[in-house]
Design a protein around this motif. Structure first.
Motif, PDB file in Angstrom:
ATOM      1  N   ASP A   9     -24.013 -14.345-121.984  1.00 30.77           N
ATOM      2  CA  ASP A   9     -25.169 -14.128-121.758  1.00 30.77           C
ATOM      3  C   ASP A   9     -25.862 -15.776-121.735  1.00 30.77           C
ATOM      4  OD1 ASP A   9     -27.859 -14.339-122.430  1.00 30.77           O
ATOM      5  OD2 ASP A   9     -27.786 -13.289-124.303  1.00 30.77           O
ATOM      6  N   THR A  10     -26.529 -15.990-120.515  1.00 27.00           N
ATOM      7  CA  THR A  10     -26.934 -17.424-120.465  1.00 27.00           C
ATOM      8  C   THR A  10     -27.773 -17.830-121.175  1.00 27.00           C
ATOM      9  OG1 THR A  10     -27.755 -16.456-118.380  1.00 27.00           O
ATOM     10  CG2 THR A  10     -26.198 -18.298-118.325  1.00 27.00           C
ATOM     11  N   GLU A  11     -28.610 -17.116-122.018  1.00 24.89           N
ATOM     12  CA  GLU A  11     -29.697 -17.612-122.873  1.00 24.89           C
ATOM     13  C   GLU A  11     -29.041 -17.851-124.132  1.00 24.89           C
ATOM     14  OE1 GLU A  11     -33.258 -17.202-121.914  1.00 24.89           O
ATOM     15  OE2 GLU A  11     -31.960 -17.323-119.969  1.00 24.89           O
ATOM     16  N   ASN A  12     -28.078 -17.299-124.380  1.00 26.20           N
ATOM     17  CA  ASN A  12     -27.181 -17.451-125.607  1.00 26.20           C
ATOM     18  C   ASN A  12     -25.630 -17.654-125.620  1.00 26.20           C
ATOM     19  OD1 ASN A  12     -26.897 -17.569-128.427  1.00 26.20           O
ATOM     20  ND2 ASN A  12     -27.378 -15.324-128.771  1.00 26.20           N
ATOM     21  N   ILE A  13     -25.140 -18.426-124.837  1.00 27.76           N
ATOM     22  CA  ILE A  13     -23.662 -18.535-124.653  1.00 27.76           C
ATOM     23  C   ILE A  13     -22.933 -18.623-126.070  1.00 27.76           C
ATOM     24  CG2 ILE A  13     -21.951 -20.014-123.634  1.00 27.76           C
ATOM     25  CD1 ILE A  13     -24.088 -20.827-121.480  1.00 27.76           C
ATOM     26  N   ASP A  14     -21.888 -17.811-125.889  1.00 30.02           N
ATOM     27  CA  ASP A  14     -20.887 -17.444-126.951  1.00 30.02           C
ATOM     28  C   ASP A  14     -19.769 -18.273-126.584  1.00 30.02           C
ATOM     29  OD1 ASP A  14     -19.040 -16.464-128.691  1.00 30.02           O
ATOM     30  OD2 ASP A  14     -19.605 -14.611-128.333  1.00 30.02           O
TER      31      ASP A  14
END
Ligand code: TXA
Ligand code: MG
Length: 351
Positions: A9-14
């Motif tokens: 998830d580019t908005e919220n990189i793990d």
């Protein structure tokens, strides 16, 4: 081989997933990942075995060199030498982004990565997940498009799964890509810069940096006048769907009537037909399947949808695909370059 699938998830990189993928790359494994252009099949660019694995997984001829992806401008000088001033100017303007530059390679880049050439292709992608992964992997990821050789380039993780599941270590699913056509390639290793593959960054944009930019005649869309292109990969049959693709050119009304006639002929032979059209023209066709590639007023949508549409026709078991030509103002050259290649340059003039 077991292929691990992970969401990115580019908005919220793990960070954990990036670490895991980075470790695979450092250990010589292969990870498919999204970029802003198409999905790439990554391996450690400085490890000859990793590059060999990429060729095997893709079923790609080993004389077709890979692009090395970096995340920081300083890293350019670790792998390339004799870098001209204009290359720095282009990097400043278009990196991170969809531009690949061909430069003289340093000896740390193995021949396996460059297909035996003394030059290396370098790109700094814009995609935040890709940049993080490059840093985590040690800084240099060799990545061709993550399709089996000859197939349309992947613009969604499902395309990568279709082509490479079971053949590589990991696939990072970052959803649909933004641009949908591969990067522009410019050769900066000779006296004058030469475009070897058209893309989102156009000749006009490059000429603003250096007025001497030319286009390799070998990639011209002049049908029947093909010359050997300089980028080794541009000479291979490419992007091809399983069905036979035919591009029909000419004035809109004539294109519609010609395609409808050709479709009718094939249907009478018991063949399954598909038409690739614009949102504005799709209703005018009578065929087993009619797909819209997007509105004529939205060329970004056309570029983004092209490879996906070609794959969808395959899923529907179409024998013949007739496509309109899409000469849009900005990306038209890149779109038509891919479409004509996918058609093996089979073009019909509408009558
Ligand atoms: O957008 C892109 O560029 C994507 C993403 C993943 O970054 N990558 C990509 O790679 O399209 P690939 O391998 O599918 O296409 C690379 C092209 C090939 O046509 C290859 O022949 C050419 O770049 N190329 C690579 N190194 C070269 C070199 N040293 N000289 C001339 N052409 C080169
Ligand atoms: Mg490719």
């Amino acid at each position: 081989m077991k292929t691990v699938l992970e969401k990115l998830d580019t908005e919220n990189i793990d960070e954990r997933i990036i670490k895991k993928a980075g470790t695979i790359l450092r250990e010589g494994g292969l990870v498919a990942f999204p970029t802003e252009t198409v999905y790439g099949l990554g391996g450690d660019a400085l490890n000859p075995q990793s590059s060999q694995k990429i060729y095997v997984a893709k079923g790609r001829p080993s004389d077709n060199p890979l692009i090395v992806h970096i995340a920081k401008l300083e890293q350019l000088e670790d792998i390339a030498k004799d870098i001209p001033k204009d290359a720095y100017k282009m990097a400043e303007k278009f990196w991170p982004g969809p531009l690949t530059m061909i430069l003289h390679k340093k000896s740390c880049v193995p021949k396996e990565t460059t297909g035996g050439l003394e030059t290396v292709a370098v790109r700094m992608p814009f995609h935040q997940g890709a940049l993080k992964l490059i840093e985590e992997s040690g800084g240099f990821i060799a990545a061709p498009s993550a399709n089996r050789s000859g197939r349309p380039s992947p613009t969604k993780a499902s395309h990568v799964i279709d082509d490479l599941y079971g053949l590589i270590d990991m696939i990072l699913d970052g959803g649909q890509v933004g641009i949908g056509l591969e990067s522009t390639i410019i050769d900066m290793s000779e006296e004058k810069p030469v475009i070897l593959r058209p893309g989102f960054v156009t000749k006009k944009m490059l000429k603003d940096i250096c007025s001497e930019v030319e286009t390799d005649p070998g990639i011209g869309n002049n049908i029947g006048k093909e010359r050997e292109p300089k980028a080794p990969g541009m000479k291979y049959r490419h992007y091809a769907p399983y069905g036979q693709l035919i591009v029909v050119e000419g004035e809109e009304k004539k294109v519609i009537s010609t395609i409808n006639y050709l479709v009718q002929e094939r249907r009478m032979q018991g063949k399954r037909t598909g038409v690739l059209a614009l949102e504005e023209t799709k209703k005018a066709y009578v065929s087993d399947i009619v797909k819209s590639i997007g509105s004529r007023h939205n060329e970004e949508e056309i570029a983004r949808s092209l490879f996906s549409a070609l794959r969808e026709f395959d899923e529907l078991g179409v024998d013949f695909i007739y496509s309109e030509a899409f000469y849009t103002p900005h990306m038209g050259q890149a779109i038509m370059n891919r479409l004509l290649k996918a058609a093996g340059y089979t073009v019909v003039q509408a009558k």
